[in-house]
Design a protein around this motif. Sequence first.
Motif, PDB file in Angstrom:
ATOM      1  N   LEU A 160       0.829  -1.206   0.000  1.00 40.71           N
ATOM      2  CA  LEU A 160       0.000   0.000   0.000  1.00 40.71           C
ATOM      3  C   LEU A 160       0.865   1.259   0.000  1.00 40.71           C
ATOM      4  O   LEU A 160       0.573   2.233  -0.700  1.00 40.71           O
ATOM      5  CB  LEU A 160      -0.920   0.005   1.215  1.00 40.71           C
ATOM      6  CG  LEU A 160      -2.146  -0.909   1.164  1.00 40.71           C
ATOM      7  CD1 LEU A 160      -2.726  -1.094   2.565  1.00 40.71           C
ATOM      8  CD2 LEU A 160      -3.201  -0.333   0.226  1.00 40.71           C
ATOM      9  N   PHE A 203      -5.861   5.834  -2.915  1.00 42.21           N
ATOM     10  CA  PHE A 203      -6.705   4.770  -3.459  1.00 42.21           C
ATOM     11  C   PHE A 203      -5.852   3.856  -4.316  1.00 42.21           C
ATOM     12  O   PHE A 203      -5.079   4.319  -5.160  1.00 42.21           O
ATOM     13  CB  PHE A 203      -7.849   5.348  -4.301  1.00 42.21           C
ATOM     14  CG  PHE A 203      -8.675   4.282  -4.977  1.00 42.21           C
ATOM     15  CD1 PHE A 203      -9.683   3.617  -4.287  1.00 42.21           C
ATOM     16  CD2 PHE A 203      -8.406   3.915  -6.294  1.00 42.21           C
ATOM     17  CE1 PHE A 203     -10.432   2.626  -4.910  1.00 42.21           C
ATOM     18  CE2 PHE A 203      -9.151   2.920  -6.925  1.00 42.21           C
ATOM     19  CZ  PHE A 203     -10.161   2.275  -6.225  1.00 42.21           C
ATOM     20  N   ARG A 251      -7.625  -3.146  -6.440  1.00 43.00           N
ATOM     21  CA  ARG A 251      -7.301  -4.471  -5.926  1.00 43.00           C
ATOM     22  C   ARG A 251      -6.300  -5.179  -6.835  1.00 43.00           C
ATOM     23  O   ARG A 251      -5.347  -5.797  -6.348  1.00 43.00           O
ATOM     24  CB  ARG A 251      -8.566  -5.324  -5.787  1.00 43.00           C
ATOM     25  CG  ARG A 251      -8.290  -6.728  -5.255  1.00 43.00           C
ATOM     26  CD  ARG A 251      -9.560  -7.540  -5.073  1.00 43.00           C
ATOM     27  NE  ARG A 251      -9.254  -8.918  -4.694  1.00 43.00           N
ATOM     28  CZ  ARG A 251      -9.091  -9.346  -3.453  1.00 43.00           C
ATOM     29  NH1 ARG A 251      -9.204  -8.492  -2.449  1.00 43.00           N
ATOM     30  NH2 ARG A 251      -8.810 -10.606  -3.202  1.00 43.00           N
ATOM     31  N   ASP A 266      -6.408 -11.001   1.754  1.00 49.01           N
ATOM     32  CA  ASP A 266      -7.706 -11.055   2.429  1.00 49.01           C
ATOM     33  C   ASP A 266      -7.539 -11.259   3.929  1.00 49.01           C
ATOM     34  O   ASP A 266      -8.308 -10.694   4.726  1.00 49.01           O
ATOM     35  CB  ASP A 266      -8.563 -12.173   1.837  1.00 49.01           C
ATOM     36  CG  ASP A 266      -9.053 -11.839   0.430  1.00 49.01           C
ATOM     37  OD1 ASP A 266      -9.060 -10.636   0.072  1.00 49.01           O
ATOM     38  OD2 ASP A 266      -9.425 -12.768  -0.312  1.00 49.01           O
ATOM     39  N   TYR A 272      -6.486  -7.902   5.178  1.00 48.63           N
ATOM     40  CA  TYR A 272      -7.578  -6.939   5.098  1.00 48.63           C
ATOM     41  C   TYR A 272      -8.533  -7.058   6.278  1.00 48.63           C
ATOM     42  O   TYR A 272      -9.065  -6.044   6.760  1.00 48.63           O
ATOM     43  CB  TYR A 272      -8.341  -7.111   3.782  1.00 48.63           C
ATOM     44  CG  TYR A 272      -9.507  -6.168   3.640  1.00 48.63           C
ATOM     45  CD1 TYR A 272      -9.299  -4.788   3.617  1.00 48.63           C
ATOM     46  CD2 TYR A 272     -10.813  -6.646   3.554  1.00 48.63           C
ATOM     47  CE1 TYR A 272     -10.367  -3.910   3.499  1.00 48.63           C
ATOM     48  CE2 TYR A 272     -11.881  -5.783   3.442  1.00 48.63           C
ATOM     49  CZ  TYR A 272     -11.659  -4.414   3.412  1.00 48.63           C
ATOM     50  OH  TYR A 272     -12.722  -3.546   3.308  1.00 48.63           O
ATOM     51  N   ARG A 285      -9.189  -3.641   8.048  1.00 51.28           N
ATOM     52  CA  ARG A 285     -10.556  -3.112   8.081  1.00 51.28           C
ATOM     53  C   ARG A 285     -11.027  -2.941   9.520  1.00 51.28           C
ATOM     54  O   ARG A 285     -11.621  -1.914   9.875  1.00 51.28           O
ATOM     55  CB  ARG A 285     -11.496  -4.064   7.335  1.00 51.28           C
ATOM     56  CG  ARG A 285     -12.951  -3.578   7.275  1.00 51.28           C
ATOM     57  CD  ARG A 285     -13.836  -4.642   6.682  1.00 51.28           C
ATOM     58  NE  ARG A 285     -13.845  -5.837   7.530  1.00 51.28           N
ATOM     59  CZ  ARG A 285     -14.419  -6.998   7.190  1.00 51.28           C
ATOM     60  NH1 ARG A 285     -14.987  -7.121   5.992  1.00 51.28           N
ATOM     61  NH2 ARG A 285     -14.397  -8.025   8.001  1.00 51.28           N
ATOM     62  N   ILE A 311      -7.917   0.823   6.244  1.00 50.33           N
ATOM     63  CA  ILE A 311      -8.368   0.948   4.855  1.00 50.33           C
ATOM     64  C   ILE A 311      -9.802   0.465   4.765  1.00 50.33           C
ATOM     65  O   ILE A 311     -10.301  -0.240   5.654  1.00 50.33           O
ATOM     66  CB  ILE A 311      -7.476   0.154   3.870  1.00 50.33           C
ATOM     67  CG1 ILE A 311      -7.514  -1.344   4.190  1.00 50.33           C
ATOM     68  CG2 ILE A 311      -6.050   0.672   3.884  1.00 50.33           C
ATOM     69  CD1 ILE A 311      -6.774  -2.200   3.167  1.00 50.33           C
ATOM     70  N   VAL A 312     -10.457   0.846   3.670  1.00 48.31           N
ATOM     71  CA  VAL A 312     -11.834   0.411   3.438  1.00 48.31           C
ATOM     72  C   VAL A 312     -11.995   0.079   1.963  1.00 48.31           C
ATOM     73  O   VAL A 312     -11.351   0.687   1.103  1.00 48.31           O
ATOM     74  CB  VAL A 312     -12.838   1.515   3.871  1.00 48.31           C
ATOM     75  CG1 VAL A 312     -12.693   2.760   2.995  1.00 48.31           C
ATOM     76  CG2 VAL A 312     -14.265   0.996   3.846  1.00 48.31           C
ATOM     77  N   ARG A 313     -12.834  -0.919   1.685  1.00 48.72           N
ATOM     78  CA  ARG A 313     -13.096  -1.310   0.298  1.00 48.72           C
ATOM     79  C   ARG A 313     -14.047  -0.297  -0.338  1.00 48.72           C
ATOM     80  O   ARG A 313     -15.068   0.071   0.253  1.00 48.72           O
ATOM     81  CB  ARG A 313     -13.720  -2.709   0.257  1.00 48.72           C
ATOM     82  CG  ARG A 313     -14.033  -3.238  -1.148  1.00 48.72           C
ATOM     83  CD  ARG A 313     -12.783  -3.652  -1.856  1.00 48.72           C
ATOM     84  NE  ARG A 313     -13.011  -4.071  -3.220  1.00 48.72           N
ATOM     85  CZ  ARG A 313     -13.091  -5.328  -3.622  1.00 48.72           C
ATOM     86  NH1 ARG A 313     -12.978  -6.300  -2.725  1.00 48.72           N
ATOM     87  NH2 ARG A 313     -13.274  -5.637  -4.879  1.00 48.72           N
ATOM     88  N   THR A 314     -13.692   0.172  -1.513  1.00 47.58           N
ATOM     89  CA  THR A 314     -14.573   1.076  -2.249  1.00 47.58           C
ATOM     90  C   THR A 314     -14.417   0.803  -3.734  1.00 47.58           C
ATOM     91  O   THR A 314     -13.296   0.863  -4.270  1.00 47.58           O
ATOM     92  CB  THR A 314     -14.265   2.549  -1.920  1.00 47.58           C
ATOM     93  OG1 THR A 314     -15.084   3.399  -2.726  1.00 47.58           O
ATOM     94  CG2 THR A 314     -12.807   2.897  -2.134  1.00 47.58           C
ATOM     95  N   GLY A 337     -11.345  -1.195  -5.510  1.00 51.59           N
ATOM     96  CA  GLY A 337     -10.079  -1.112  -4.788  1.00 51.59           C
ATOM     97  C   GLY A 337     -10.253  -0.729  -3.336  1.00 51.59           C
ATOM     98  O   GLY A 337     -11.315  -0.944  -2.742  1.00 51.59           O
ATOM     99  N   TYR A 338      -9.202  -0.113  -2.769  1.00 47.66           N
ATOM    100  CA  TYR A 338      -9.158   0.169  -1.333  1.00 47.66           C
ATOM    101  C   TYR A 338      -8.661   1.593  -1.115  1.00 47.66           C
ATOM    102  O   TYR A 338      -7.739   2.066  -1.779  1.00 47.66           O
ATOM    103  CB  TYR A 338      -8.234  -0.820  -0.632  1.00 47.66           C
ATOM    104  CG  TYR A 338      -8.675  -2.249  -0.844  1.00 47.66           C
ATOM    105  CD1 TYR A 338      -9.593  -2.853   0.011  1.00 47.66           C
ATOM    106  CD2 TYR A 338      -8.194  -2.984  -1.926  1.00 47.66           C
ATOM    107  CE1 TYR A 338     -10.019  -4.159  -0.205  1.00 47.66           C
ATOM    108  CE2 TYR A 338      -8.615  -4.286  -2.143  1.00 47.66           C
ATOM    109  CZ  TYR A 338      -9.533  -4.859  -1.283  1.00 47.66           C
ATOM    110  OH  TYR A 338      -9.957  -6.140  -1.498  1.00 47.66           O
TER     111      TYR A 338
END
Length: 408
Positions: A304, A311, A314, A347, A350, A354, A359-362, A365-366
Amino acid sequence: SLTEAQVARRVRAYIDEIVPFFNILMYYEVGYEASRILLNLFYKVTVEQSDPESMKRLPKESIVVYLFNHRSNADYVLAGYALAGHVTISYAVGEWARVFPLEYLFKSFGAYFIRRRYREPLYHTVLERYVQLITRNGVTQGIFPEGGLTRDGKLRPPKLGLLDYILGVARDPGFGERIYLVPVAINYDRVLEDRNLLRELAAGEGAPRRGRLRTMASIANYVFWGAGRVVTRTWKRYGRAAVTIGVPIPVRDWLSARDREGRTVLDLPRDERLARVQSLADGAMEQIGQLIPVTPVPLACAALQSFPSEFVSRAALLGRMAEMRDALTEVNARVVRADRDIGEVFDRAYLMLRMRKVIVRTGEGYLVLPRGRELISYYANSIAHLLGEYAEAVRARDSLRPDRLIDP
């Protein structure tokens, strides 16, 4: 100046403070079982030896000193648990643990207490004599050369006091060739104190310190909600805690090296001797750095951090993680479960990131959340030195600088 009687009283007080009372039942029946339960409650523990046969080849009369990097106060528990089937270790523990009941527990486990940053000469004379006494008697010791927890995730420069005391035993005939240093590297998917350590780092750069009451309230809140999750069976472990045990380093060659005047290390004046001890300690820390286990969260954080934006898609993130893992395995880095699919590795990371609101999924991607960048830097820093061509990109986005530190 002190009278002879006053000196004697002070020496006895220092002895009472330093010297433990090892209890084998407490160590194996209570300590081992408690560490097993606690560690497996919080983590999935991985223990690896870089060369399992190397420890077996040590002579029976060896004096073994384990050197650990220091990421968490849980290191004492994790290291003791990892080595419990092989040896009992007498740890050097800082004064933070001199509170009831921790003081009693640590002393019964064979740990001895040291006052860091305490310069009184008589105290250090007593401590030196004790350390050398147990070394002469072949007690296996565990020390943290960094002298304290890392605040930014990076390895800290080693301090020399305890190591110099131990090496001083080599002045006695027959002891120098018996001493071996064993580098041990520790890493986590979550360090329990990480946010507190980041606050301390920020405070060291002039940021306001968090009050004791607020800190205690935060701890109490964590314990309360954690206990609730255990009771309701919604508790989730914090990922991996990993230990890598390195190859023993014999100190006999270092001790026997002579300068131009034919003097050995221990014959040199103190300043020159400490410079040589520094070289030995730096070499040991370098080996520890090469042994640092790469668990999913540090790998994901390093990936990251290597991107210039907040942003990351994935596909790009998984591709970068795979590239980094390949680079790590090429240099023989200790990648935990390197055989797993990279998507599965991320995963797992994550789930922790999370939960920590890093980070957050959007969309596809993240997104790095505003309070997440410091933790990303902290965990990426633990493996950045192993990343070769990617190290510069990771360090370039290191947010743990005075102008970027915030109080989460």
